[in-house]
Design a protein around this motif. Structure first.
Motif, PDB file in Angstrom:
ATOM      1  N   ARG A  34       0.841  -1.207   0.000  1.00  0.00           N
ATOM      2  CA  ARG A  34       0.000   0.000   0.000  1.00  0.00           C
ATOM      3  C   ARG A  34       0.862   1.236   0.000  1.00  0.00           C
ATOM      4  O   ARG A  34       1.913   1.270   0.624  1.00  0.00           O
ATOM      5  N   ARG A  35       0.373   2.242  -0.683  1.00  0.00           N
ATOM      6  CA  ARG A  35       1.020   3.540  -0.622  1.00  0.00           C
ATOM      7  C   ARG A  35       0.704   4.165   0.737  1.00  0.00           C
ATOM      8  O   ARG A  35      -0.242   3.789   1.414  1.00  0.00           O
ATOM      9  N   TYR A  36       1.513   5.146   1.112  1.00  0.00           N
ATOM     10  CA  TYR A  36       1.389   5.749   2.436  1.00  0.00           C
ATOM     11  C   TYR A  36      -0.032   6.252   2.708  1.00  0.00           C
ATOM     12  O   TYR A  36      -0.602   5.966   3.763  1.00  0.00           O
ATOM     13  N   GLU A  38      -2.905   5.424   1.419  1.00  0.00           N
ATOM     14  CA  GLU A  38      -3.852   4.309   1.568  1.00  0.00           C
ATOM     15  C   GLU A  38      -3.732   3.693   2.960  1.00  0.00           C
ATOM     16  O   GLU A  38      -4.738   3.399   3.610  1.00  0.00           O
ATOM     17  N   ARG A  66      10.034  -0.979   2.371  1.00  0.00           N
ATOM     18  CA  ARG A  66       9.663   0.318   1.794  1.00  0.00           C
ATOM     19  C   ARG A  66      10.276   0.387   0.404  1.00  0.00           C
ATOM     20  O   ARG A  66      11.486   0.245   0.241  1.00  0.00           O
ATOM     21  N   ASP A  68      10.770   2.802  -2.803  1.00  0.00           N
ATOM     22  CA  ASP A  68      10.716   4.162  -3.345  1.00  0.00           C
ATOM     23  C   ASP A  68      10.863   4.043  -4.855  1.00  0.00           C
ATOM     24  O   ASP A  68      11.877   3.574  -5.357  1.00  0.00           O
ATOM     25  N   LYS A  75       6.535   8.535  -5.127  1.00  0.00           N
ATOM     26  CA  LYS A  75       5.689   7.344  -4.980  1.00  0.00           C
ATOM     27  C   LYS A  75       6.458   6.343  -4.128  1.00  0.00           C
ATOM     28  O   LYS A  75       7.537   5.891  -4.511  1.00  0.00           O
ATOM     29  N   VAL A  76       5.893   6.034  -2.962  1.00  0.00           N
ATOM     30  CA  VAL A  76       6.491   5.083  -2.034  1.00  0.00           C
ATOM     31  C   VAL A  76       5.425   4.054  -1.682  1.00  0.00           C
ATOM     32  O   VAL A  76       4.262   4.397  -1.485  1.00  0.00           O
ATOM     33  N   GLU A  77       5.825   2.800  -1.626  1.00  0.00           N
ATOM     34  CA  GLU A  77       4.897   1.733  -1.277  1.00  0.00           C
ATOM     35  C   GLU A  77       5.477   0.905  -0.139  1.00  0.00           C
ATOM     36  O   GLU A  77       6.682   0.667  -0.092  1.00  0.00           O
ATOM     37  N   TYR A  78       4.609   0.487   0.758  1.00  0.00           N
ATOM     38  CA  TYR A  78       5.000  -0.358   1.878  1.00  0.00           C
ATOM     39  C   TYR A  78       4.377  -1.738   1.689  1.00  0.00           C
ATOM     40  O   TYR A  78       3.221  -1.849   1.285  1.00  0.00           O
ATOM     41  N   SER A  79       5.155  -2.756   1.981  1.00  0.00           N
ATOM     42  CA  SER A  79       4.667  -4.129   1.901  1.00  0.00           C
ATOM     43  C   SER A  79       5.341  -4.957   2.983  1.00  0.00           C
ATOM     44  O   SER A  79       6.321  -4.519   3.600  1.00  0.00           O
TER      45      SER A  79
END
Length: 132
Positions: A34-36, A38, A66, A68, A75-79
């Motif tokens: 998810r992006r930050y 969200e 994380r 980047d 655009k940064v996404e966490y999983s």
């Protein structure tokens, strides 16, 4: 004899997920990344400062990844990492328990808040205003 410093497995797990927000972060990352923004909306009442802090700690612990994308705008996404998935899966029974007993927990929280308000009022009456 264990030399880890933890008293039990739950103590070790709490060292990773301790706090109010980390279990929610893990649960909401259980599906896809998810992006930050969200994640912020999914978790709820957490402040930006606290969410960022918790995400950084989970990243350092190897639980969250994380990514980047080096784009403008950023655009940064966490999983979850594979290790993070094992931990998040362990939260599923707790989620089920909370879902099953949500009404009772709501009543419990209301009673607790009521009790705290009464205790605060009693302490306020017991102290003369001139000393406050």
């Amino acid at each position: 004899m264990s030399t880890s410093g933890f008293t039990c497995g739950l103590d070790a797990a709490m060292a990773v997920i301790g706090g109010k927000w980390k279990p929610l972060i893990l649960f909401h990352l259980l599906g896809d990344g998810r992006r930050y923004g969200e994640l912020r909306r999914a978790v709820g009442r957490v402040s930006d400062k606290m969410l960022i802090q918790q995400l950084k700690e989970l990243e350092v612990d190897g639980v969250v990844k994380r990514t980047d994308f080096k784009e403008v705008p950023p655009k940064v996404e966490y999983s979850l990492t594979p290790f993070g998935h094992t931990l998040a899966e362990a939260l599923r029974p707790l989620y089920s328990w909370g879902t099953q007993y949500i009404a009772e927990v709501e009543r419990m929280v209301a009673r607790r808040e009521d009790s705290e308000a009464k205790n605060t009022a009693i302490r306020g009456w017991a102290t003369p205003r001139s000393l406050q």
